[in-house]
Design an enzyme around this catalytic site. Sequence first.
Site, PDB file in Angstrom:
ATOM      1  N   GLY A 124       6.679  44.025  67.835  1.00 48.13           N
ATOM      2  CA  GLY A 124       7.773  44.190  66.888  1.00 48.13           C
ATOM      3  C   GLY A 124       7.801  45.591  66.297  1.00 48.13           C
ATOM      4  CG  ASP A 125       4.795  46.911  63.608  1.00 52.16           C
ATOM      5  OD1 ASP A 125       5.318  47.231  62.539  1.00 52.16           O
ATOM      6  OD2 ASP A 125       4.003  45.975  63.723  1.00 52.16           O
TER       7      ASP A 125
END
Length: 402
Positions: free
Chosen positions: A174-175
């Site tokens: 996600g990051d």
Amino acid sequence: MSSDARTDPPPLTGLKVLEFGQLIGGPFAGKILGDFGAEVIKIEPPGQGDPLRNWRLLRNGTSVWWQIQSRNKRSVTLDLRQPEAQDIARRLAEEADVLIENFRPGVLEDWGLGWKQLSALNPGLVMLRISGYGQTGPYRDRPGFGVIGEAMGGLRHLSGEPGRLPVRVGVSIGDTLAALHGVIGILLALYHRKVNGGAGQMIDVALYEAVFNCMESLLSEYSAAGVIREPAGSALPGIAPSNAYPCSDGHVLIAGNGDSIFRRLMETIGRQDLAQDTALADNEGRVARAAQLDEAIGAWTRLRRVEEVLGTLQAVRVPCGRVYSARDIAEDPQYRARGMIQTVTTREGDMLEVPGIIPQLSLSPGGIRHPAPRLGEDTEAVLASLGIEGERLSALRGARIV
């Protein structure tokens, strides 16, 4: 001179970047810009610095992850909670082309370092803001990490085996997706600045939106037919055969979903009946009988070692591959041949293998110009460029502002 022999400076040479972020999302974006020539000044709190310095495996007191994430960066310590440090940060922002941050929305505004304040000082500034839910909307003030973005973006629902607890992908995807979208935004904003009179702009990236943007037809399938895509384990729903299959000593991935590829695969595993079945001539027919096809392929692979399966299928041009571990990556000649594994010497003097540079540019490739910095090792030089040195610098150090 041929393009093969020519090497121009990295494409972002001369670009000045301030990185206010910590851990993964913001710093990953800064890493990419640094790899391609940008001067990245990373602002860290005095004392411990970015927490990533102490995450996962440590070597000589420093995370080996840090050596990847912070290569090609300079480290300046500033306690941004203190007014004098905020003044210094504003002066640095006045000279920057790009500022990257991934604080919770409102934190920088409280410090006088928000978009309105900084863009007023530097109208050409491009500011990337990565947060859990974005700078607007009813969720903007909620804390959000990558794992939450993966869940809200729809990825976690699809991860794992049917009927079982959703699992984490295994890395902070996600990051990373947010950072990649952020870099795209930075490059678009810099191009806009170049062709539209020098105006900068703010880029707002939410973690969940970066994940959602990669979810293919997930929403459209629900919109069109009320279909909610569910976890499918290692299979590729709606495309067959494409799955992971057991061997006598491990697993292989086989993608036999092209029409001609499917026929070659079936002939190779001794299933002429399936190769010649007209009902299986296209993907729609194969999807309807995916379980049967997986059973047939698995029956063949179970009797063979991974290397035999790969060699046999590669010889007939059926896409296949092993499931790589870190050891497999380190020993693979393809990785080595393309420079995807490079060796660096850290500030502590350790030799360390790290991922290479991607994407690979033919004329102006990126590179690892210097290893990740020690905490605050560039503070004196960077502040001297602002005229802060001598007794003034000593006073700031004494007050733990730097």
